[in-house]
Design a protein around this motif. Structure first.
Motif, PDB file in Angstrom:
ATOM      1  N   TYR A  70      -3.503   5.232   5.341  1.00  0.00           N
ATOM      2  CA  TYR A  70      -4.561   5.160   6.349  1.00  0.00           C
ATOM      3  C   TYR A  70      -4.723   3.742   6.884  1.00  0.00           C
ATOM      4  N   ILE A  71      -5.441   3.651   8.000  1.00  0.00           N
ATOM      5  CA  ILE A  71      -5.884   2.380   8.568  1.00  0.00           C
ATOM      6  C   ILE A  71      -7.377   2.535   8.811  1.00  0.00           C
ATOM      7  N   LYS A  72      -8.197   1.767   8.116  1.00  0.00           N
ATOM      8  CA  LYS A  72      -9.650   1.816   8.301  1.00  0.00           C
ATOM      9  C   LYS A  72     -10.088   0.577   9.055  1.00  0.00           C
ATOM     10  N   VAL A  73     -10.858   0.788  10.113  1.00  0.00           N
ATOM     11  CA  VAL A  73     -11.389  -0.324  10.896  1.00  0.00           C
ATOM     12  C   VAL A  73     -12.904  -0.221  10.870  1.00  0.00           C
ATOM     13  N   ASN A  74     -13.549  -1.279  10.408  1.00  0.00           N
ATOM     14  CA  ASN A  74     -15.000  -1.320  10.336  1.00  0.00           C
ATOM     15  C   ASN A  74     -15.454  -2.677  10.866  1.00  0.00           C
ATOM     16  N   GLY A  75     -15.735  -2.723  12.145  1.00  0.00           N
ATOM     17  CA  GLY A  75     -16.087  -3.987  12.778  1.00  0.00           C
ATOM     18  C   GLY A  75     -14.853  -4.863  12.899  1.00  0.00           C
ATOM     19  N   ASP A  76     -14.944  -6.086  12.390  1.00  0.00           N
ATOM     20  CA  ASP A  76     -13.797  -6.995  12.430  1.00  0.00           C
ATOM     21  C   ASP A  76     -12.958  -6.932  11.161  1.00  0.00           C
ATOM     22  N   ALA A  77     -13.349  -6.100  10.215  1.00  0.00           N
ATOM     23  CA  ALA A  77     -12.592  -5.951   8.974  1.00  0.00           C
ATOM     24  C   ALA A  77     -11.689  -4.724   9.074  1.00  0.00           C
ATOM     25  N   ALA A  78     -10.518  -4.830   8.468  1.00  0.00           N
ATOM     26  CA  ALA A  78      -9.570  -3.715   8.471  1.00  0.00           C
ATOM     27  C   ALA A  78      -8.933  -3.586   7.102  1.00  0.00           C
ATOM     28  N   ARG A  79      -8.701  -2.363   6.698  1.00  0.00           N
ATOM     29  CA  ARG A  79      -8.016  -2.055   5.443  1.00  0.00           C
ATOM     30  C   ARG A  79      -6.830  -1.179   5.795  1.00  0.00           C
ATOM     31  N   VAL A  80      -5.630  -1.615   5.414  1.00  0.00           N
ATOM     32  CA  VAL A  80      -4.404  -0.886   5.722  1.00  0.00           C
ATOM     33  C   VAL A  80      -3.715  -0.526   4.416  1.00  0.00           C
ATOM     34  N   ASN A  81      -3.365   0.735   4.272  1.00  0.00           N
ATOM     35  CA  ASN A  81      -2.642   1.224   3.115  1.00  0.00           C
ATOM     36  C   ASN A  81      -1.621   2.242   3.622  1.00  0.00           C
ATOM     37  N   LEU A  82      -0.368   1.802   3.828  1.00  0.00           N
ATOM     38  CA  LEU A  82       0.676   2.652   4.394  1.00  0.00           C
ATOM     39  C   LEU A  82       1.967   2.490   3.605  1.00  0.00           C
ATOM     40  N   ALA A  83       2.672   3.593   3.417  1.00  0.00           N
ATOM     41  CA  ALA A  83       3.993   3.538   2.800  1.00  0.00           C
ATOM     42  C   ALA A  83       4.964   2.908   3.791  1.00  0.00           C
ATOM     43  N   TYR A  84       6.019   2.287   3.281  1.00  0.00           N
ATOM     44  CA  TYR A  84       7.020   1.672   4.152  1.00  0.00           C
ATOM     45  C   TYR A  84       8.396   1.948   3.591  1.00  0.00           C
ATOM     46  N   MET A  85       9.314   2.296   4.488  1.00  0.00           N
ATOM     47  CA  MET A  85      10.700   2.482   4.096  1.00  0.00           C
ATOM     48  C   MET A  85      11.555   1.868   5.192  1.00  0.00           C
ATOM     49  N   GLY A  86      12.210   0.797   4.884  1.00  0.00           N
ATOM     50  CA  GLY A  86      13.028   0.108   5.865  1.00  0.00           C
ATOM     51  C   GLY A  86      13.489  -1.225   5.307  1.00  0.00           C
ATOM     52  N   ARG A  87      14.103  -2.018   6.180  1.00  0.00           N
ATOM     53  CA  ARG A  87      14.611  -3.313   5.747  1.00  0.00           C
ATOM     54  C   ARG A  87      13.486  -4.329   5.658  1.00  0.00           C
ATOM     55  N   SER A  88      13.642  -5.227   4.725  1.00  0.00           N
ATOM     56  CA  SER A  88      12.715  -6.334   4.564  1.00  0.00           C
ATOM     57  C   SER A  88      13.512  -7.623   4.641  1.00  0.00           C
ATOM     58  N   TYR A  89      13.045  -8.579   5.455  1.00  0.00           N
ATOM     59  CA  TYR A  89      13.761  -9.835   5.648  1.00  0.00           C
ATOM     60  C   TYR A  89      13.101 -10.950   4.834  1.00  0.00           C
ATOM     61  N   ASP A  90      12.737 -10.625   3.624  1.00  0.00           N
ATOM     62  CA  ASP A  90      12.105 -11.567   2.722  1.00  0.00           C
ATOM     63  C   ASP A  90      12.852 -11.505   1.397  1.00  0.00           C
ATOM     64  N   LEU A  91      12.553 -12.400   0.496  1.00  0.00           N
ATOM     65  CA  LEU A  91      13.214 -12.381  -0.806  1.00  0.00           C
ATOM     66  C   LEU A  91      12.864 -11.123  -1.589  1.00  0.00           C
ATOM     67  N   ARG A  92      11.623 -10.698  -1.461  1.00  0.00           N
ATOM     68  CA  ARG A  92      11.178  -9.501  -2.172  1.00  0.00           C
ATOM     69  C   ARG A  92      11.115  -8.330  -1.194  1.00  0.00           C
ATOM     70  N   GLY A  93      11.648  -7.201  -1.567  1.00  0.00           N
ATOM     71  CA  GLY A  93      11.522  -5.993  -0.758  1.00  0.00           C
ATOM     72  C   GLY A  93      10.121  -5.422  -0.897  1.00  0.00           C
ATOM     73  N   ILE A  94       9.699  -4.627   0.083  1.00  0.00           N
ATOM     74  CA  ILE A  94       8.369  -4.036   0.001  1.00  0.00           C
ATOM     75  C   ILE A  94       8.488  -2.517   0.069  1.00  0.00           C
ATOM     76  N   SER A  95       7.535  -1.850  -0.522  1.00  0.00           N
ATOM     77  CA  SER A  95       7.499  -0.388  -0.472  1.00  0.00           C
ATOM     78  C   SER A  95       6.234   0.101   0.215  1.00  0.00           C
ATOM     79  N   GLY A  96       5.391  -0.839   0.664  1.00  0.00           N
ATOM     80  CA  GLY A  96       4.167  -0.431   1.336  1.00  0.00           C
ATOM     81  C   GLY A  96       3.520  -1.597   2.051  1.00  0.00           C
ATOM     82  N   ILE A  97       2.672  -1.254   3.011  1.00  0.00           N
ATOM     83  CA  ILE A  97       1.873  -2.245   3.729  1.00  0.00           C
ATOM     84  C   ILE A  97       0.451  -2.075   3.225  1.00  0.00           C
ATOM     85  N   ASN A  98       0.039  -2.955   2.340  1.00  0.00           N
ATOM     86  CA  ASN A  98      -1.285  -2.880   1.725  1.00  0.00           C
ATOM     87  C   ASN A  98      -2.002  -4.194   1.974  1.00  0.00           C
TER      88      ASN A  98
END
Length: 163
Positions: A70-98
């Motif tokens: 989900y993506i929750k928006v409450n005023g200027d604050a936001a909470r994002v919790n989404l699964a991710y599957m794809g390439r990561s261009y960082d040293l550590r791979g990611i499995s989600g956008i939290n």
């Protein structure tokens, strides 16, 4: 809070006026009313988008759990919790956008066909994601997320008022 009360009273007045002239709202009137309510919630920045599907970059879709993605928006604050599957261009791979962050840039554009496009930038610490959210009058959403360290990703889901 005052805006929400004014909005709800305006919607109630519109429904009462519509119902007094006819026993039932037509489909076009109901869609217009739903679209106005969605646009108002988007402008008041008080909503949640629940992701049902993740569109993969090379085709295909993954079905997601709406309660956990989900993506929750409450005023200027936001909470994002989404699964991710794809390439990561960082040293550590990611499995989600939290992330829990602040919305630093936002624009809301109402399209001619009734859809609403919300573009926003959410920052947490020194990390920033760009979100393009297209919301239809029926409440269906398409979310595109951009970040320099991951491939662009797209989600499909639905719009809901934040409880």
């Amino acid at each position: 809070m005052k805006n929400n009360i004014l909005f709800l009273s305006a919607i109630l007045a519109l429904i009462t006026m519509s119902c007094s002239s006819s026993a039932k709202l037509s489909r076009a009137e109901a869609n217009e009313l739903r679209g106005a309510m969605i646009h108002s919630l988007l402008e008041n920045q008080h909503y949640v988008i629940k992701a049902e599907k993740m569109n993969l970059r090379r085709g295909g879709q993954l079905y997601l759990s709406e309660t956990a993605n989900y993506i929750k928006v409450n005023g200027d604050a936001a909470r994002v919790n989404l699964a991710y599957m794809g390439r990561s261009y960082d040293l550590r791979g990611i499995s989600g956008i939290n992330m829990s962050g602040q919305i630093t840039e936002r624009s809301i554009v109402k399209k001619k066909n009734g859809n609403t496009l919300v573009s926003m930038r959410i920052e947490q610490n020194n990390d920033a994601f760009k979100f393009d959210i297209l919301v239809s009058n029926s409440g269906r959403c398409t979310v595109n997320i951009y970040h320099p360290k991951i491939d662009p990703i797209s989600y499909r889901g639905y719009f809901a008022a934040l409880q």
